[in-house]
Scaffold this motif. Structure first.
Motif, PDB file in Angstrom:
ATOM      1  N   ILE A  72      20.928  28.765  14.095  1.00  0.00           N
ATOM      2  CA  ILE A  72      21.006  29.340  12.746  1.00  0.00           C
ATOM      3  C   ILE A  72      19.587  29.637  12.274  1.00  0.00           C
ATOM      4  N   ARG A  73      19.289  30.911  12.047  1.00  0.00           N
ATOM      5  CA  ARG A  73      17.914  31.292  11.739  1.00  0.00           C
ATOM      6  C   ARG A  73      17.714  31.803  10.322  1.00  0.00           C
ATOM      7  N   ASP A  74      18.784  32.017   9.606  1.00  0.00           N
ATOM      8  CA  ASP A  74      18.655  32.482   8.230  1.00  0.00           C
ATOM      9  C   ASP A  74      18.527  31.279   7.294  1.00  0.00           C
ATOM     10  N   PRO A  75      17.426  31.162   6.541  1.00  0.00           N
ATOM     11  CA  PRO A  75      17.246  29.992   5.675  1.00  0.00           C
ATOM     12  C   PRO A  75      18.358  29.804   4.650  1.00  0.00           C
ATOM     13  N   GLY A  76      18.817  30.906   4.074  1.00  0.00           N
ATOM     14  CA  GLY A  76      19.903  30.809   3.093  1.00  0.00           C
ATOM     15  C   GLY A  76      21.171  30.252   3.707  1.00  0.00           C
ATOM     16  N   ASN A  77      21.460  30.672   4.937  1.00  0.00           N
ATOM     17  CA  ASN A  77      22.643  30.158   5.634  1.00  0.00           C
ATOM     18  C   ASN A  77      22.520  28.661   5.896  1.00  0.00           C
ATOM     19  N   LEU A  78      21.359  28.225   6.396  1.00  0.00           N
ATOM     20  CA  LEU A  78      21.199  26.807   6.704  1.00  0.00           C
ATOM     21  C   LEU A  78      21.316  25.963   5.435  1.00  0.00           C
ATOM     22  N   GLY A  79      20.680  26.413   4.361  1.00  0.00           N
ATOM     23  CA  GLY A  79      20.784  25.677   3.107  1.00  0.00           C
ATOM     24  C   GLY A  79      22.213  25.600   2.605  1.00  0.00           C
ATOM     25  N   THR A  80      22.937  26.718   2.694  1.00  0.00           N
ATOM     26  CA  THR A  80      24.330  26.748   2.253  1.00  0.00           C
ATOM     27  C   THR A  80      25.196  25.862   3.139  1.00  0.00           C
TER      28      THR A  80
ATOM     29  N   ASN B  98      30.110  35.759   8.029  1.00  0.00           N
ATOM     30  CA  ASN B  98      28.833  35.075   7.892  1.00  0.00           C
ATOM     31  C   ASN B  98      28.988  33.629   8.354  1.00  0.00           C
ATOM     32  N   ALA B  99      27.947  33.056   8.966  1.00  0.00           N
ATOM     33  CA  ALA B  99      28.038  31.707   9.540  1.00  0.00           C
ATOM     34  C   ALA B  99      28.446  30.663   8.504  1.00  0.00           C
ATOM     35  N   ALA B 100      27.849  30.722   7.320  1.00  0.00           N
ATOM     36  CA  ALA B 100      28.173  29.736   6.288  1.00  0.00           C
ATOM     37  C   ALA B 100      29.597  29.929   5.768  1.00  0.00           C
ATOM     38  N   VAL B 101      30.020  31.174   5.637  1.00  0.00           N
ATOM     39  CA  VAL B 101      31.387  31.440   5.182  1.00  0.00           C
ATOM     40  C   VAL B 101      32.391  30.928   6.206  1.00  0.00           C
ATOM     41  N   ALA B 102      32.129  31.184   7.477  1.00  0.00           N
ATOM     42  CA  ALA B 102      33.022  30.709   8.539  1.00  0.00           C
ATOM     43  C   ALA B 102      33.121  29.189   8.521  1.00  0.00           C
ATOM     44  N   ALA B 103      31.988  28.528   8.328  1.00  0.00           N
ATOM     45  CA  ALA B 103      31.993  27.064   8.274  1.00  0.00           C
ATOM     46  C   ALA B 103      32.815  26.559   7.102  1.00  0.00           C
ATOM     47  N   ALA B 104      32.648  27.180   5.940  1.00  0.00           N
ATOM     48  CA  ALA B 104      33.382  26.742   4.745  1.00  0.00           C
ATOM     49  C   ALA B 104      34.885  26.890   4.933  1.00  0.00           C
ATOM     50  N   VAL B 105      35.304  28.031   5.486  1.00  0.00           N
ATOM     51  CA  VAL B 105      36.740  28.268   5.710  1.00  0.00           C
ATOM     52  C   VAL B 105      37.293  27.240   6.693  1.00  0.00           C
TER      53      VAL B 105
ATOM     54  N   GLU C 113      14.014  20.882 -11.788  1.00  0.00           N
ATOM     55  CA  GLU C 113      14.266  19.564 -12.385  1.00  0.00           C
ATOM     56  C   GLU C 113      15.332  18.789 -11.621  1.00  0.00           C
ATOM     57  N   LYS C 114      16.454  19.454 -11.314  1.00  0.00           N
ATOM     58  CA  LYS C 114      17.555  18.771 -10.622  1.00  0.00           C
ATOM     59  C   LYS C 114      17.132  18.344  -9.225  1.00  0.00           C
ATOM     60  N   MET C 115      16.459  19.242  -8.517  1.00  0.00           N
ATOM     61  CA  MET C 115      16.049  18.940  -7.150  1.00  0.00           C
ATOM     62  C   MET C 115      15.037  17.801  -7.114  1.00  0.00           C
ATOM     63  N   VAL C 116      14.096  17.818  -8.043  1.00  0.00           N
ATOM     64  CA  VAL C 116      13.103  16.743  -8.101  1.00  0.00           C
ATOM     65  C   VAL C 116      13.782  15.417  -8.412  1.00  0.00           C
ATOM     66  N   ALA C 117      14.754  15.440  -9.328  1.00  0.00           N
ATOM     67  CA  ALA C 117      15.491  14.214  -9.652  1.00  0.00           C
ATOM     68  C   ALA C 117      16.249  13.700  -8.439  1.00  0.00           C
ATOM     69  N   GLU C 118      16.849  14.616  -7.668  1.00  0.00           N
ATOM     70  CA  GLU C 118      17.572  14.221  -6.451  1.00  0.00           C
ATOM     71  C   GLU C 118      16.609  13.587  -5.440  1.00  0.00           C
ATOM     72  N   ALA C 119      15.430  14.173  -5.302  1.00  0.00           N
ATOM     73  CA  ALA C 119      14.439  13.629  -4.369  1.00  0.00           C
ATOM     74  C   ALA C 119      14.020  12.222  -4.788  1.00  0.00           C
ATOM     75  N   LEU C 120      13.782  12.032  -6.069  1.00  0.00           N
ATOM     76  CA  LEU C 120      13.354  10.722  -6.576  1.00  0.00           C
ATOM     77  C   LEU C 120      14.434   9.661  -6.401  1.00  0.00           C
TER      78      LEU C 120
ATOM     79  N   VAL D 223      15.267  27.171   2.605  1.00  0.00           N
ATOM     80  CA  VAL D 223      16.337  26.250   2.993  1.00  0.00           C
ATOM     81  C   VAL D 223      16.489  25.172   1.928  1.00  0.00           C
ATOM     82  N   VAL D 224      15.364  24.566   1.558  1.00  0.00           N
ATOM     83  CA  VAL D 224      15.376  23.473   0.578  1.00  0.00           C
ATOM     84  C   VAL D 224      16.020  23.937  -0.722  1.00  0.00           C
ATOM     85  N   GLN D 225      15.627  25.100  -1.226  1.00  0.00           N
ATOM     86  CA  GLN D 225      16.193  25.593  -2.483  1.00  0.00           C
ATOM     87  C   GLN D 225      17.683  25.885  -2.353  1.00  0.00           C
ATOM     88  N   ALA D 226      18.080  26.459  -1.206  1.00  0.00           N
ATOM     89  CA  ALA D 226      19.487  26.826  -1.015  1.00  0.00           C
ATOM     90  C   ALA D 226      20.396  25.612  -0.907  1.00  0.00           C
TER      91      ALA D 226
END
Length: 242
Positions: free
Chosen positions: A95-103, A224-231, A30-37, A130-133
């Motif tokens: 970056i090849r891990d979908p979860g990482n790219l989404g995060t 982890n790539a996403a953790v490093a980016a966040a820090v 629901e939230k993602m669809v609302a964001e897309a709209l 990726v989209v879900q993450a």
């Protein structure tokens, strides 16, 4: 109303080949669809469970527990490479891990990153995982696929900074950091296994390292790539608010 042809088409979008051919991708929740709209993306169709039925939703969903809403959305065409005049951008090398790219896109949205650039061999922006993450960040952060050496050299030529995270870099917390106040600044995050590749590393103007605590600690070799980016991005933004 949903037809057998609709179901077949939506299910095919789980594969990159058919996403590329059609220029479409799927958004669930629901939230993602609302964001897309609410975004500038073109939404081709919206399917709701109360309208098509539970069985049909299960057939078109890629989730183990289908959500009540799903949308088919048109991808944005890749535009010629452009850079903002200033600001901090995130650059992702392989970056090849979908979860990482989404995060990483979520991190970019949270910290107000100007844009995110990824090398052509990174995972597909529109991969369902990726989209879900991204939790909707896909619709809020400009993102582009780009040749990274050219991108980085362009920023350096404009007088901007190109930062990269390396195990042999200088302590992140003791180095001067630019948030791109006068010229764009790039923060490079490398591949999960290999880090930043040599041809991209040669364009880096400032090599940074996120220190362990305590410094003498042993065991874990990297973040982890996403953790490093966040820090790293959190430290950039902390400096900007002083």
């Amino acid at each position: 109303m949903i037809t057998t042809a609709d179901i077949k088409r939506i299910r095919s979008l789980a594969q990159k080949k058919f996403r590329d051919e059609s220029g479409l991708f799927v958004v669930e929740g629901e939230k993602m669809v609302a964001e897309a709209l609410a975004s500038s993306f073109a939404v081709e169709a919206v399917y709701r469970q109360e309208e098509i039925g539970e069985k049909a939703m299960e057939r078109i969903s890629s989730l183990s527990s289908p959500s009540p809403a799903l949308a088919v959305v048109r991808q944005k065409p890749e535009s010629p490479l452009t850079l903002p005049d200033k600001g901090l951008c995130l650059v992702l090398d392989g970056i090849r891990d979908p979860g990482n790219l989404g995060t990483l896109l979520r991190i970019a949205a949270w910290f107000g990153i100007e844009a995110v650039y990824a090398s052509p061999d990174s995972v597909d922006w529109y991969n369902p995982k990726v989209v879900q993450a991204t939790m909707g960040a896909l619709f809020r952060v400009p993102f582009h696929t780009a040749g990274l050496p050219t991108l980085c050299r362009s920023v350096a030529a404009k007088g901007g900074k190109v930062y990269g995270t390396f195990l042999d870099g200088a302590d992140l917390y003791s180095r001067p950091l630019s948030n791109g106040e006068e010229a764009p600044a790039l923060l490079l995050i490398g591949n999960e296994a290999d880090g930043i590749r040599p041809d991209v590393a040669t364009t880096v103007t400032d090599r940074l390292f996120i220190p362990r605590y305590p410094a003498c600690a042993e065991g874990q070799e990297s973040l982890n790539a996403a953790v490093a980016a966040a820090v790293a991005v959190a430290e950039f933004r902390r400096r900007a608010t002083r």
